[in-house]
Design a protein around this motif. Structure first.
Motif, short mmCIF file in Angstrom:
data_model
loop_
_atom_site.label_atom_id
_atom_site.label_comp_id
_atom_site.label_asym_id
_atom_site.label_seq_id
_atom_site.Cartn_x
_atom_site.Cartn_y
_atom_site.Cartn_z
N ALA A 103 37.46 46.84 30.13
CA ALA A 103 36.58 47.72 29.36
C ALA A 103 37.11 49.13 29.37
N GLY A 104 37.22 49.71 28.19
CA GLY A 104 37.66 51.09 28.10
C GLY A 104 39.15 51.30 28.18
N ASN A 105 39.92 50.23 28.29
CA ASN A 105 41.35 50.44 28.49
C ASN A 105 42.00 51.00 27.23
N LYS A 106 42.67 52.11 27.41
CA LYS A 106 43.30 52.80 26.28
C LYS A 106 44.55 52.06 25.84
N LEU A 107 45.03 52.41 24.65
CA LEU A 107 46.28 51.89 24.13
C LEU A 107 47.38 52.90 24.45
N TYR A 151 38.31 59.24 26.44
CA TYR A 151 37.56 58.03 26.16
C TYR A 151 36.11 58.20 26.57
N TYR A 179 42.93 60.17 20.17
CA TYR A 179 44.38 60.16 20.36
C TYR A 179 44.97 61.32 19.56
N ARG A 218 32.18 52.34 22.50
CA ARG A 218 33.36 52.99 23.10
C ARG A 218 34.10 53.77 22.02
N TYR A 244 49.87 43.13 22.55
CA TYR A 244 49.18 43.53 21.33
C TYR A 244 50.19 44.08 20.32
N TYR A 264 37.45 56.60 21.39
CA TYR A 264 38.70 57.16 21.91
C TYR A 264 39.20 58.25 20.97
N GLU A 271 43.33 43.55 29.78
CA GLU A 271 42.04 43.46 29.11
C GLU A 271 40.97 43.98 30.05
N ARG A 282 48.87 45.53 27.64
CA ARG A 282 47.75 46.16 28.32
C ARG A 282 46.87 45.12 28.98
#
Lengths: 113, 111
Positions: free
Chosen positions: B95-99, A48, A35, A31, B34, A33, B93, B91
């Motif tokens: 898969a792929g979750n952005k910050l 993403y 930003y 994965r 987090y 990303y 948990e 956030r």
């Protein structure tokens, strides 16, 4: 493992030019990303990838921006016809299955004159 | 993801504990807390995360209130190298979750 790397670290370009940045994630991470961070602000999500598939794009990613991740390894972020408002730090992060943290690279600082 | 509120800045004496608060009153039951930090001219660095129990690792401790509406990051013995912007993020948990970063707290550790 040397971590996430980004190239170049700094880029100065004139308005209207195209620029391309590269990100090399940690090798086993699927994965990736991108930003963007402007001065004094926290990073903002752009896009993403899971492997080579681009699964999410922010509305911040205008049609002048394009990102790719061929073969699911490194990724490139291209900005066409740069504008002064594109001046920012562009950060790349990677993570993998079962890993809860994102590992960030040092960023590419873009200055558009 | 729920929104967080942090003080914009705080100072801390070297060698003392630094307690960084974060409010997340709209946090959902499946959202984790987090903490990341960003030292000047570097990318953000993961510190710690938790769901509802207090957590400790080699960098810091995370205290989450029982109602989960706020938390505190504790740096037990702050050093000059801990000077950074600290971000509290909540956030899911997945898969792929952005910050989603807010403004963070700019911490200055003074000698």
């Amino acid at each position: 493992d040397t971590g996430v790397s980004q190239d170049p670290r700094h880029k100065i370009t004139k308005r209207g030019q195209n620029v391309t940045f590269r990100c090399d994630p940690i090798s086993e991470h699927n994965r990736l990303y991108w930003y963007r961070q402007t001065l004094g602000q926290g990073p903002e999500f752009l896009t993403y990838f899971q492997n080579e598939a681009q699964l999410e794009k922010s509305r911040l990613l205008s049609d002048r921006f394009s990102a790719e991740r061929p073969k699911g390894s490194f990724s490139t972020l291209e900005i066409q016809r740069t504008e002064q408002g594109d001046s920012a730090m562009y950060l790349c992060a990677s993570t993998g299955s079962g890993i809860y943290e994102q590992y960030f690279g040092p960023g590419t600082r873009l200055t558009v004159t | 993801d729920a929104k967080t509120t942090q003080p914009p800045s705080m100072d801390c004496a070297e060698g003392r504990a630094a307690n960084l608060p974060c409010n997340h009153s709209t946090i959902s039951g499946n959202e984790y807390v987090y903490w990341y930090r960003q030292i000047h001219s570097q990318g953000p660095q993961y510190i710690i995360h938790g769901l509802k129990n207090n957590e400790t690792n080699e960098m810091a401790s995370l205290i989450i209130t029982e109602d989960r509406k706020s938390s505190t990051l504790i740096l037990p013995h702050a050093t000059l190298r801990d000077t950074a912007v600290y971000y509290c993020i909540v956030r899911v948990e997945a898969a792929g979750n952005k910050l989603t970063f807010g403004g963070g707290t700019r911490v200055l550790v003074k000698p």
